[in-house]
Write an enzyme that holds these catalytic residues in place. Sequence first.
Site, PDB file in Angstrom:
ATOM      1  N   CYS A  86      -8.166  -4.692  -2.846  1.00  0.00           N
ATOM      2  CA  CYS A  86      -7.916  -3.505  -2.005  1.00  0.00           C
ATOM      3  C   CYS A  86      -7.495  -2.275  -2.808  1.00  0.00           C
ATOM      4  O   CYS A  86      -7.518  -1.164  -2.280  1.00  0.00           O
ATOM      5  CB  CYS A  86      -6.856  -3.819  -0.966  1.00  0.00           C
ATOM      6  SG  CYS A  86      -7.364  -5.046   0.235  1.00  0.00           S
TER       7      CYS A  86
ATOM      8  N   CYS B 224      -1.157  -2.598  -1.589  1.00  0.00           N
ATOM      9  CA  CYS B 224      -1.018  -4.005  -1.942  1.00  0.00           C
ATOM     10  C   CYS B 224      -2.396  -4.546  -2.298  1.00  0.00           C
ATOM     11  O   CYS B 224      -3.422  -4.000  -1.878  1.00  0.00           O
ATOM     12  CB  CYS B 224      -0.401  -4.797  -0.802  1.00  0.00           C
ATOM     13  SG  CYS B 224      -1.370  -4.811   0.726  1.00  0.00           S
TER      14      CYS B 224
END
Length: 410
Positions: free
Chosen positions: A92, A396
């Site tokens: 991500c 994250c």
Amino acid sequence: MADVYIFDALRTPRGRGKAGKGGLSHLHPQEILAQTLNAMAARTGLDKGLVDDVSMGCVTQVKEQGACIARNALIAAGWPEEVTGFTVNRFCGSGLEAINSIAAKIGAGFIDGGIGGGVESMSRVPIGADGAMIDGLNEKLRQRVFMVPQGISADLIATREGFTRADVDAFALETQRRAARAIEEKRFERGLFAVKNDDGSVALDRDEHPRPDTTAESLGALQPAFAQMGAAPMGRGGATLDAMALERYPDTAAIDHVHTAGNSSGIVDGAAAVLMGSKEWGARAGLTPRARIRAMATAGAEPVIMLTAPAPASQKALDRAGMKVADIDLWEINEAFAVVPLETMRKLGIDRDRVNVNGGAIALGHPLGATGAILLGTALDELERTGKATALATLCIGGGMGIATIIERV
């Protein structure tokens, strides 16, 4: 490192990430990215031949997103053959990693100007399409560390940190409200361009995922998204996924599954690009800098709980810049799950009024490989709109990582 300047940032609207239903789902991801690159060049009057290198984040690099989508998109866009491209995958954090990679090259003097960004067509190349799961299907690794799906990790964080269903739903409701206000006040207009069909008609000119009619009652009616998954016997010896996660945290009796489709990030398609260079390169290109990059960092964390590294990554970037939390005017903390910004704010002592002021991925969606670049562009536009000075973007990352970048308006 020499100063690295941001000259522009641009993104597509985020289309619903469902095959045949989203406004971008009929377009090949190379073409979405190609339009993004050409929109950037057209808006800035950029001489494309001045660009030394292009880096693009993409998480699921198979099928239409396989090969090297950065290079193929440049070719599809008709850019000079001399302009090179490479694709990165830091899950991500890929879009921000792509930006940081180009910035590092510029700051080190290896190149003068380049573009970082990302793309993900989640409608055409769904999550998990590579078949690798988070651990690469390595049975030997699973004997040492059994990494569970991220939704279970998010619920584990909420359980251990004491965040309730009411807490995560309240955060989700507020992010929907903030996104609705930002759209109504056209706060995204500078960084947004309309994606076109082959015939020149508009394919999509607005974000499709926000639900401005969301209420506390509608959020509360949703069922936990990961409880059934957590009860599945998919671990070693038929153990459930919840049990495998708790094996690492034996002081936690059970996982309270609080995340739902309403307080987790939306599945969408999208792309983004950030144009960077040295000050001298910008002058040659006839560009005016909008911001400079103050610092960037990554950090690792325990890989089962997985999503707790934005705080240490942000702190590391702050330390490198000689700054404190209070020195950052605006924070963009990716809302992969509501607990991620909640936990990051608590760990660093950040005021909610400075975090995701225009909403985040719960309302707007999370096009995996592009999100980091979108966050940085959103922060830059908001700094200019409000006259503020500094922003930090952080995400994250699967496997227990975090990434952060600090920018300062000029």
